[in-house]
Write an enzyme that holds these catalytic residues in place. Sequence first.
Site, short mmCIF file in Angstrom:
data_model
loop_
_atom_site.label_atom_id
_atom_site.label_comp_id
_atom_site.label_asym_id
_atom_site.label_seq_id
_atom_site.Cartn_x
_atom_site.Cartn_y
_atom_site.Cartn_z
CG ASP A 164 0.51 -15.95 1.33
OD1 ASP A 164 1.66 -15.30 0.88
OD2 ASP A 164 -0.23 -15.42 1.74
C1 LAN Z 1 1.76 -7.74 0.99
C2 LAN Z 1 1.21 -8.08 -0.28
C3 LAN Z 1 0.66 -9.43 -0.25
C4 LAN Z 1 0.75 -10.05 1.00
C5 LAN Z 1 0.10 -11.35 0.84
C6 LAN Z 1 0.71 -12.48 -0.05
C7 LAN Z 1 -1.30 -11.29 0.42
C8 LAN Z 1 0.03 -12.07 2.36
O1 LAN Z 1 -0.43 -13.10 2.46
C9 LAN Z 1 1.65 -12.22 2.79
C10 LAN Z 1 2.21 -10.67 2.89
C11 LAN Z 1 2.10 -10.01 1.53
C12 LAN Z 1 3.29 -10.57 0.77
C13 LAN Z 1 2.44 -8.39 1.83
C14 LAN Z 1 3.20 -7.88 2.86
C15 LAN Z 1 3.27 -6.21 2.87
C16 LAN Z 1 3.02 -5.50 1.91
C17 LAN Z 1 4.29 -5.78 0.84
C18 LAN Z 1 1.69 -6.08 0.98
C19 LAN Z 1 0.50 -5.92 1.85
C20 LAN Z 1 1.71 -4.92 -0.10
C21 LAN Z 1 2.15 -3.74 0.48
C22 LAN Z 1 2.74 -3.97 1.84
C23 LAN Z 1 4.17 -3.25 2.12
C24 LAN Z 1 4.63 -3.54 3.49
C25 LAN Z 1 3.99 -1.69 1.61
C26 LAN Z 1 5.06 -0.83 2.12
C27 LAN Z 1 4.79 -0.18 3.39
C28 LAN Z 1 5.22 -0.46 4.53
C29 LAN Z 1 4.76 -0.21 5.82
C30 LAN Z 1 6.84 -0.73 4.27
#
Ligand code: LAN
Length: 727
Positions: free
Chosen positions: A458
């Site tokens: 996305d």
């Molecule tokens: C994110 C941030 C962005 C998010 C979107 C683009 C909004 C979504 O549509 C797809 C997934 C994604 C890229 C995403 C995946 C997981 C993330 C990276 C996070 C929510 C921000 C933080 C999170 C990450 C896993 C934090 C670290 C924690 C762990 C459990 C490893």
Amino acid sequence: DQKHRNGSAITPSTEQEEKTDIQRWRLLDERGCQTWHHLESDEEVKAWPQSTADKYFLGLPLDLPDLPPPKTPTDSVQNALSFFSQLQLPPGNWACEYGGPMFLLPGMVFAWYVTNTPIPKPIAVEMKRYLFARQSPEDGGWGLHIEGESTAYGTTMTYVVLRLLGADEEDKRMIKARGMLHKLGGAVNGPHWAKFWLAVLGVMEWDAVNPVPPELWLVPDWVPFAPWRWWIHMRQVFLPMSYIYSTKFVFPSNPLVRRIREEIYTQSYSSVNFASHRNSISPRDNYHPKSLILTIINWILVYIWIPFLRTDPIKKWAEDWTFDLIQREDENTDFANLAPVSSPMNMVACYIHDGPDSYPVKRHRERLPEFLWMKHEGMLVNGTNGVQTWDTSWLVQAVVEAGLAEDPKWKPMLTKALEFLEDQQIRENCMEQDVCYRQRRKGAWAFSTKTQGYTVSDTTSEALKAVLMLQRLPGYPKQVSDERIQDAIDTLLTMQNASGGFASYEPTRGSEYLEVLNAAEVFGRIMVEYDYPECSTAVVTALRLFSKHDPSYRKSDISRALDGALKYIRKAQRPDGSWYGSWGICFTYAGMFALESFASVGENYTNSPRVAKACEFFIGKQRDDGGWGESYKSCEMGVYVQRESQVVMTSWAIIGLMVAEYPDREPIERAVKLIMGRQQRNGEWLQEGIEGVFNKSVMISYPNYKFTFPIKALGMFAKRYGNPKLV
Ligand code: LAN
């Protein structure tokens, strides 16, 4: 007003609070690489004045003039842009706090501490201040995320980190925290990731940590549970964790460490039987209890594999290959790494393997601060190294949707944004991408920056849409060539699942049954990629827009991809007409996306019963004041849970209704009035509840959504209904 802007509930503190001079902080943004600086000398302060954005992020007064009170939705959008444009950073992107999870900051501090990395005083002081500001005033603990109830994970990790940062054992707030920690059963009741860090620091024995065997990386690729099949975040955390686990590294103890050992258990350290606590966990933390299979596997690893079967050559082979993969991740991202859980662990792995003064450790030391964020409450750790590409793409799209992209007033701002997106497009695949199990990424955009460099279905789609929308308009330079746009399409087309849906970073590589290996306890649905309505919609709308722009390129592949994605989105609709959202809270977020997908292929309220049902679902949730408000509990429980109206969710809901061509204007107009009514005189909206989520149980802030989505919603309303006078 200053207090509300940042949505804080500052815990009144009885202790004399140590604090830096907030006027000395500056955010530096170099091609999207963001770092906060505390200026020490008055000369520096003079030479580098605080920008409006700095002041806004820090909750300082902005002294912006009151704008003419808006009468129409477009007036309101203009005011919002007057405000929001001032927050654009020099390279052209937007930034914000990206906090929420409470388990990110601890990892960073543990990693600094055990690698003897000095923590600059202003950072230590401000981290302490943040953690105290986020302490529960009721019970003295901390939760998994800022709105959650206190847990053993949050409380143990934060308590220990506060001690490492210099908080006094006798500080009243620490006494209260310790009381809560003991009430939760002490540190033995923390989940796996807490136990791991406590063992590294030497305040828990490794015997209490369930195995993290690096041998798994030796399993052939065809094996259904091989780690390359896991969701990228799980395998990138598992990777350094397994290396460190295998080395059983322990920080050499010192008086502080020995003191902490006596503080975090309900009994003396020497009397704790650590091996008996591998599976202890407080019920509050146990969101996803370990499966019986995993418990049995752990038992076999602990009592049979490790003591009797695991030979030194196997151990060495596994460690070598695991470290090789760690190095590849470091090289591919120039040590920025995927996210702030794995990054500190990679640093510790390099410290063990390469030594304290090695280049990898130094480079990690330089890059870790990119995760830090400074706000009026102190310093926290963001969920990624920023929201650069993501939020910039949304702003561009919102202005285009509002029909204001050709307004000369906003052209310079949008041109800069376009230049930023151009600069951030990924131009090459990773070195030996198959060896390190990476997805194709040429032509893609990452959520944050090109250096981080992970395509997301996305983020690539939203950035691509923003670029296509702007480049089509007169007066905008063509920054991204057709060939580069085709590269983005090529990457997107590699990301579709057999189901037709799109997941986040990669197509799904393993079975849902792998959830039986979910060892983290505190998160749900994390082991593999899943299809998401949000991601699928982003790809659908990007492909639709692209085919208008270039109807011949990979025509049949694109039309097949579209059919598949829509098929998935149809299937994912619940009987009540809704969709469950995985990345925003929750049904309002996913519903908006699903309706955009249908709209892009001409399905609307009148011609599609499915769309009509989705609209009725939305209408049924509208609150008396005309808004929508959904609690984060929706994500945890999987049912719609109401809360007071929020501008962000209200915008999502009406964007959905408008693209679906919902025939009754009245409910939409009431919502528009609510959004306009909450706008401040300077054009801003104040922070309300938390907006985002991941892994079902963790909430994460998207503070720029309160600008981008109201701008989009009001702009769309004005376009559709002739911009009526509403005040
Ligand atoms: C994110 C941030 C962005 C998010 C979107 C683009 C909004 C979504 O549509 C797809 C997934 C994604 C890229 C995403 C995946 C997981 C993330 C990276 C996070 C929510 C921000 C933080 C999170 C990450 C896993 C934090 C670290 C924690 C762990 C459990 C490893």
